[in-house]
Enzyme design. Structure first.
Site, PDB file in Angstrom:
ATOM      1  N   SER A  60      38.178  27.916  46.573  1.00  0.00           N
ATOM      2  CA  SER A  60      36.831  28.501  46.444  1.00  0.00           C
ATOM      3  C   SER A  60      36.167  28.582  46.602  1.00  0.00           C
ATOM      4  O   SER A  60      35.416  27.247  47.032  1.00  0.00           O
ATOM      5  CB  SER A  60      37.032  28.548  44.699  1.00  0.00           C
ATOM      6  OG  SER A  60      36.126  28.977  44.012  1.00  0.00           O
ATOM      7  N   GLY A  61      35.051  29.312  46.801  1.00  0.00           N
ATOM      8  CA  GLY A  61      33.746  29.675  47.973  1.00  0.00           C
ATOM      9  C   GLY A  61      33.246  28.324  48.926  1.00  0.00           C
ATOM     10  O   GLY A  61      31.863  28.282  48.672  1.00  0.00           O
ATOM     11  N   ASP A 100      41.163  33.978  42.099  1.00  0.00           N
ATOM     12  CA  ASP A 100      41.632  34.794  42.439  1.00  0.00           C
ATOM     13  C   ASP A 100      43.996  34.659  42.272  1.00  0.00           C
ATOM     14  O   ASP A 100      44.624  35.548  42.521  1.00  0.00           O
ATOM     15  CB  ASP A 100      41.931  36.388  43.574  1.00  0.00           C
ATOM     16  CG  ASP A 100      40.101  37.050  43.032  1.00  0.00           C
ATOM     17  OD1 ASP A 100      40.505  37.263  41.247  1.00  0.00           O
ATOM     18  OD2 ASP A 100      39.453  37.210  43.672  1.00  0.00           O
ATOM     19  N   HIS A 102      43.032  40.748  49.472  1.00  0.00           N
ATOM     20  CA  HIS A 102      41.804  40.701  48.579  1.00  0.00           C
ATOM     21  C   HIS A 102      40.122  41.102  48.681  1.00  0.00           C
ATOM     22  O   HIS A 102      40.429  40.212  49.239  1.00  0.00           O
ATOM     23  CB  HIS A 102      42.085  40.224  47.180  1.00  0.00           C
ATOM     24  CG  HIS A 102      41.229  40.723  45.880  1.00  0.00           C
ATOM     25  ND1 HIS A 102      41.044  41.717  45.511  1.00  0.00           N
ATOM     26  CD2 HIS A 102      40.263  40.225  44.972  1.00  0.00           C
ATOM     27  CE1 HIS A 102      39.767  42.018  44.652  1.00  0.00           C
ATOM     28  NE2 HIS A 102      39.648  41.225  44.508  1.00  0.00           N
ATOM     29  N   HIS A 159      36.394  42.420  48.483  1.00  0.00           N
ATOM     30  CA  HIS A 159      35.736  44.101  48.080  1.00  0.00           C
ATOM     31  C   HIS A 159      35.070  45.042  49.216  1.00  0.00           C
ATOM     32  O   HIS A 159      33.855  45.125  48.773  1.00  0.00           O
ATOM     33  CB  HIS A 159      34.688  43.474  46.874  1.00  0.00           C
ATOM     34  CG  HIS A 159      34.729  42.715  46.024  1.00  0.00           C
ATOM     35  ND1 HIS A 159      34.382  41.809  44.642  1.00  0.00           N
ATOM     36  CD2 HIS A 159      36.293  42.264  45.397  1.00  0.00           C
ATOM     37  CE1 HIS A 159      34.981  41.672  43.513  1.00  0.00           C
ATOM     38  NE2 HIS A 159      36.036  41.218  44.669  1.00  0.00           N
ATOM     39  N   ASP A 180      49.975  58.601  57.357  1.00  0.00           N
ATOM     40  CA  ASP A 180      50.849  57.990  58.509  1.00  0.00           C
ATOM     41  C   ASP A 180      51.128  56.206  57.453  1.00  0.00           C
ATOM     42  O   ASP A 180      52.246  55.825  57.653  1.00  0.00           O
ATOM     43  CB  ASP A 180      50.159  57.078  58.930  1.00  0.00           C
ATOM     44  CG  ASP A 180      50.223  58.362  60.417  1.00  0.00           C
ATOM     45  OD1 ASP A 180      51.410  59.532  60.586  1.00  0.00           O
ATOM     46  OD2 ASP A 180      49.248  59.221  61.094  1.00  0.00           O
ATOM     47  N   HIS A 221      37.180  47.386  39.839  1.00  0.00           N
ATOM     48  CA  HIS A 221      36.891  46.585  40.663  1.00  0.00           C
ATOM     49  C   HIS A 221      37.512  46.636  42.304  1.00  0.00           C
ATOM     50  O   HIS A 221      36.073  46.417  42.383  1.00  0.00           O
ATOM     51  CB  HIS A 221      38.480  45.392  40.001  1.00  0.00           C
ATOM     52  CG  HIS A 221      38.348  43.583  40.582  1.00  0.00           C
ATOM     53  ND1 HIS A 221      39.508  42.998  40.519  1.00  0.00           N
ATOM     54  CD2 HIS A 221      37.423  43.517  41.280  1.00  0.00           C
ATOM     55  CE1 HIS A 221      39.446  41.592  40.725  1.00  0.00           C
ATOM     56  NE2 HIS A 221      37.852  41.690  41.579  1.00  0.00           N
ATOM     57  N   TYR A 236      57.911  57.276  64.270  1.00  0.00           N
ATOM     58  CA  TYR A 236      56.143  57.040  64.054  1.00  0.00           C
ATOM     59  C   TYR A 236      56.049  55.553  64.741  1.00  0.00           C
ATOM     60  O   TYR A 236      56.476  54.527  64.142  1.00  0.00           O
ATOM     61  CB  TYR A 236      55.624  56.800  62.730  1.00  0.00           C
ATOM     62  CG  TYR A 236      54.432  56.081  61.964  1.00  0.00           C
ATOM     63  CD1 TYR A 236      53.600  57.533  63.171  1.00  0.00           C
ATOM     64  CD2 TYR A 236      54.197  55.405  61.880  1.00  0.00           C
ATOM     65  CE1 TYR A 236      52.219  57.163  62.572  1.00  0.00           C
ATOM     66  CE2 TYR A 236      52.753  54.812  61.821  1.00  0.00           C
ATOM     67  CZ  TYR A 236      51.614  56.156  62.636  1.00  0.00           C
ATOM     68  OH  TYR A 236      50.576  55.674  62.188  1.00  0.00           O
TER      69      TYR A 236
HETATM   70 ZN   LIG Z   1      38.105  40.243  43.190  1.00  0.00          ZN
END
Ligand SMILES: [Zn+2]
Length: 251
Positions: free
Chosen positions: A65-66, A96, A115, A117, A140, A191, A249
């Protein structure tokens, strides 16, 4: 007696070396895929996190974290089990982490989760809209609209928030009758996106693809607010191209 102590010491140091090296491959993998996020323009500052799981060990490595991306290293990754208990690592794991743990626990065939943003995908999540399938770039990768899970209830937010975020994603897939191996991305209303895959690399790839699709869909609606969804014939064609017995494909 001295010999006995020496053997004991060697035994314990062998165990320590074993424990340390046991997770090295997923720490390295998690480090590499996390470093992809800023390179792909999917994160700002410390936003975003990717995890890499080893199903046989029942754990995953996740970003601490961070910590700014430029200060990350494989050793700084935190090892966590699928109940979100920290197994190894000196730093605090990503906030998370519980969301990742819930998804790994319930979806047995995924080994990577990302994850971010990222701006355009997050904008659709904030607008609480599925991303309509407008074109073949979208088709696709997914032959349905990209699902947007409902914003979480007040009870879920007040409770075990990160755990409930994972539950919200799983519930969304159940309600919409979606297969997580078929659709490897979701928006969480209010979110941001979560993506996953059989490997951590695929999870990050899906984050980049989702951002691209989200950007194109926004531009499509700006140019023509009444732009039609992709024709069924093209959706079917692209589905078969990817899944049919004569699938070909792979650009
Ligand atoms: Zn988030």
């Amino acid at each position: 007696m001295r010999d006995h102590t020496l053997v004991q010491q060697q035994f314990y140091s062998a165990i320590i070396i074993y424990i340390m090296s046991k997770y090295d491959h997923i720490k390295q993998s998690a480090y590499e895929v996390n470093m992809q996020l800023p390179k792909l323009g999917l994160v700002l500052f410390t936003f975003g996190n990717v995890s890499a799981a080893d199903r046989s060990l029942g754990v995953f490595a996740i970003k601490p974290s961070g910590v700014p991306y430029e200060e990350l290293s494989p050793e700084k990754m935190v090892i966590v089990d699928f109940d979100a208990n920290v197994v190894d690592g000196k730093l605090r794991c990503s906030s998370d982490t519980k969301t990742h743990a819930v998804l790994y626990k319930h979806w047995e065939n995924i080994s990577g989760i990302a994850h971010t943003h990222s701006v355009y995908a997050t904008a659709w999540a904030q607008a609480q809209r599925d991303i309509p399938i407008f074109g073949t770039t979208h088709a696709d990768h997914n032959t349905i609209d990209i699902p947007c899970a409902l914003p979480m209830s007040d009870e879920m937010i007040k409770g075990n928030y990160e755990y409930e975020t994972g539950r919200q994603i799983i519930n969304c897939f159940k309600e919409k009758n979606l297969d997580y191996e078929e659709v490897e991305m979701v928006l969480v209303g209010n979110h941001a996106p979560f993506t996953w895959g059989k490997t951590p690399e695929k999870a990050v790839y899906n984050s980049a693809v989702l951002e691209n699709i989200a950007h194109m869909a926004l531009l499509t609606e700006q140019i023509n607010a009444n732009a039609p969804r992709l024709k069924d014939a093209l959706i079917k064609k692209h589905y078969e191209r990817k899944h049919g017995k004569n699938s070909y494909y792979g650009q």
